[in-house]
Scaffold this active site. Sequence first.
Site, PDB file in Angstrom:
ATOM      1  N   ARG A 122      -1.569  22.566 -14.940  1.00  0.00           N
ATOM      2  CA  ARG A 122      -0.576  21.567 -15.325  1.00  0.00           C
ATOM      3  C   ARG A 122      -0.690  21.237 -16.812  1.00  0.00           C
ATOM      4  NH1 ARG A 122       1.232  16.574 -11.442  1.00  0.00           N
ATOM      5  NH2 ARG A 122       2.634  15.527 -12.881  1.00  0.00           N
ATOM      6  N   ARG A 179       0.811  -1.233   0.000  1.00  0.00           N
ATOM      7  CA  ARG A 179       0.000   0.000   0.000  1.00  0.00           C
ATOM      8  C   ARG A 179       0.836   1.271   0.000  1.00  0.00           C
ATOM      9  NH1 ARG A 179      -3.066  -3.265   3.249  1.00  0.00           N
ATOM     10  NH2 ARG A 179      -4.921  -4.023   2.182  1.00  0.00           N
ATOM     11  N   LYS A 221       3.771  11.404 -11.227  1.00  0.00           N
ATOM     12  CA  LYS A 221       2.934  10.506 -12.035  1.00  0.00           C
ATOM     13  C   LYS A 221       3.685   9.213 -12.275  1.00  0.00           C
ATOM     14  CE  LYS A 221       0.527  13.599 -15.164  1.00  0.00           C
ATOM     15  NZ  LYS A 221       0.218  13.681 -16.593  1.00  0.00           N
ATOM     16  N   HIS A 267       2.089  18.793 -27.231  1.00  0.00           N
ATOM     17  CA  HIS A 267       1.818  17.364 -27.040  1.00  0.00           C
ATOM     18  C   HIS A 267       0.531  16.870 -27.686  1.00  0.00           C
ATOM     19  CE1 HIS A 267       5.290  17.458 -24.471  1.00  0.00           C
ATOM     20  NE2 HIS A 267       5.166  16.187 -24.145  1.00  0.00           N
ATOM     21  N   LYS A 288       9.106  22.626 -13.989  1.00  0.00           N
ATOM     22  CA  LYS A 288       8.070  21.605 -13.863  1.00  0.00           C
ATOM     23  C   LYS A 288       7.566  21.530 -12.429  1.00  0.00           C
ATOM     24  CE  LYS A 288       6.287  17.097 -14.824  1.00  0.00           C
ATOM     25  NZ  LYS A 288       6.380  15.807 -15.484  1.00  0.00           N
ATOM     26  N   HIS A 294       9.579   9.984 -28.611  1.00  0.00           N
ATOM     27  CA  HIS A 294       8.656  10.972 -28.060  1.00  0.00           C
ATOM     28  C   HIS A 294       9.154  12.420 -28.228  1.00  0.00           C
ATOM     29  CE1 HIS A 294       5.720  12.831 -25.442  1.00  0.00           C
ATOM     30  NE2 HIS A 294       6.703  13.326 -24.715  1.00  0.00           N
ATOM     31  N   GLU A 305      -3.423  17.740 -11.687  1.00  0.00           N
ATOM     32  CA  GLU A 305      -3.768  18.040 -13.074  1.00  0.00           C
ATOM     33  C   GLU A 305      -5.219  18.450 -13.283  1.00  0.00           C
ATOM     34  OE1 GLU A 305      -2.952  15.056 -16.248  1.00  0.00           O
ATOM     35  OE2 GLU A 305      -1.519  16.575 -16.844  1.00  0.00           O
ATOM     36  N   GLU A 352      12.030  18.699 -24.584  1.00  0.00           N
ATOM     37  CA  GLU A 352      11.265  19.037 -23.375  1.00  0.00           C
ATOM     38  C   GLU A 352      11.909  20.208 -22.629  1.00  0.00           C
ATOM     39  OE1 GLU A 352       8.398  17.523 -22.872  1.00  0.00           O
ATOM     40  OE2 GLU A 352       8.548  15.492 -23.702  1.00  0.00           O
ATOM     41  N   HIS A 392       1.336  13.574 -29.646  1.00  0.00           N
ATOM     42  CA  HIS A 392       0.708  12.274 -29.385  1.00  0.00           C
ATOM     43  C   HIS A 392       0.078  11.703 -30.656  1.00  0.00           C
ATOM     44  CE1 HIS A 392       0.457  13.377 -24.852  1.00  0.00           C
ATOM     45  NE2 HIS A 392       1.578  12.739 -25.141  1.00  0.00           N
ATOM     46  N   ASN A 406       1.618  20.320 -21.490  1.00  0.00           N
ATOM     47  CA  ASN A 406       1.293  19.605 -22.723  1.00  0.00           C
ATOM     48  C   ASN A 406       1.512  20.445 -23.971  1.00  0.00           C
ATOM     49  OD1 ASN A 406       0.615  17.079 -21.711  1.00  0.00           O
ATOM     50  ND2 ASN A 406      -1.401  17.812 -21.088  1.00  0.00           N
TER      51      ASN A 406
END
Length: 367
Positions: free
Chosen positions: A241, A122, A144, A248, A227, A267, A237, A186, A252, A245
Site C-alpha cells: 500500500r 462500537r 482509512k 507523498h 486504489k 494537498h 498498510e 492523484e 508532505h 505514497n
Amino acid sequence: SDAIVHVPLGERAYDIRIGHGLIERAGELIGAATPGAACAIVTDENLARTHLPALERSLEAAGIRHAQVVCPPGEATKCYRWFETVCDAIIGARMERGDVVVALGGGVIGDLAGFAAAVVRRGMRFVQIPTSLLAQVDSSVGGKTGINSPHGKNLVGAFHQPSLVLADVGVLDTLPEREFRAGYAEVAKYGLIDDPAFFAWLEENHRGVFAGGPERAHAIQTSCAAKAAVVVRDETEQGDRALLNLGHTFAHAFERLTHYDGARLVHGEAVAIGLVCAFRFSAALGLCSGQDAGRVEGHLRTVGLPTRIRGIPGWDGDAAAILDAMFQDKKVKRGALTFILARGIGQSFISRGVEPSSVREFLDAEL
Ligand code: NAD
Ligand code: ZN
C-alpha cells in the site's frame, strides 16, 4: 449506465458505484444496501447549499428516516471538537448500531464521518458520497478514517470500511476548479504507479476529464479500481500500500513547510510537485530516464498544476528545511527514508534505504 468497482474484502466487501445522478437515486441505492436503516448525514456548509437538498429529497422518497449535522468546510474541521459534535449529533438523532452514517462531502467530511461511524455504538454502518475529485478517487476508497491531532495530521483514527460508495460525477461540476485540478494529481499518480497505458490515456484525454465528458467517469473508475486493488492486497498498510505514497514523502514536507495553508498550496498541488520530484530524483539516481521524468512534468504542467519547488507561492525554504520536514513525517523509520522511486512511467517501487545525503544532493540541485 453506472460503472461499478467491487472491493472484495470478504464479509466487508462493498461496491463503489460511479455515475451521473446518483444523489437523486441515493435513497433507493442506500435502501437496497442497508434495508430498514435510518441515515445520519454528515456534511459541510458548501454541500449543504448545493447537494444536500437533493439527497434529503431522495431519502424521503425512499421512506428513509434521516437527520443531518453540518460542519464548517476546511481541514480544521477534522479535529476533536467537531468529532465530538458529530458523534453526539448522531447519538442525539436516535441512531442505532444498524443505522447508517452518510458522509456527503470531500475528504475532510469522509474522514471525520467515517471515524464517527467507526466508534459510535462500537461501529455503525457507513456510506460515502464523495463530492470532491480527491475524495472520489482516493479518500473514499480504502477504509482509512480519522482526525488530526495538534501533533500532526491523521494521527487519531481507525480502519472502517463503508457499506457502499456513491461517486456522482455530476456533483464535481460545482467543485472549484483549483480543487478539481488538485484531485487530478492523484488520478495521474495511479498511472505513474503501475499503469503506463492509463498515463498515456490521460495525456491524450485530459481535456475531456476536466470538461466533464465521458472521459471523466472513466478516469474516476480506473483510479478507484487501482486504489481498491492495492487496498485489497494490503488492507492495513504493511507493504504494497506504500506505493500509493508515490510523490507523498516530498509532498508532505512541502505542506508542512507551507504550514498546511491551502491558500498557498493544497494537498494535490504538493503531490504534483512531489510526483515530479520522485521522477527527477529517480532520474538523478540513474534509475529512470530523464525523458520519462520530463513526460511527468510536462503533463502536470499542461493541466495547470505546479511542478517545481521554487514555484510554491512565498517559498523561501532550503534543502535542509525540506529534509528536516521529511524526517518529521510519521512514515520515516530510523535514519533511512522510505521513498517510492520509479524505473519509468508506471514502474514505481518501494525503496526503504534511501540515504539522506543523496536526497540532500538532489534537493540542492533542484533549488
Ligand atoms: P475537502 O473535504 O476540504 O474539500 C475541498 C473543498 O471543496 C471544501 O471547501 C469543500 O466544502 C468543497 N467541496 C467539496 N465537494 C464540493 C462540491 N461538489 N461542490 C462544491 N464544493 C465542494 O478536501 P478534499 O481535498 O476533498 O479532502 C482532503 C482530505 O482528505 C484531507 O483531510 C486528507 O487528509 C484526506 N484524505 C484522506 C485519505 C484517506 O485514505 N482516508 C486519502 C487522501 C486524503
Ligand atoms: Zn494524496
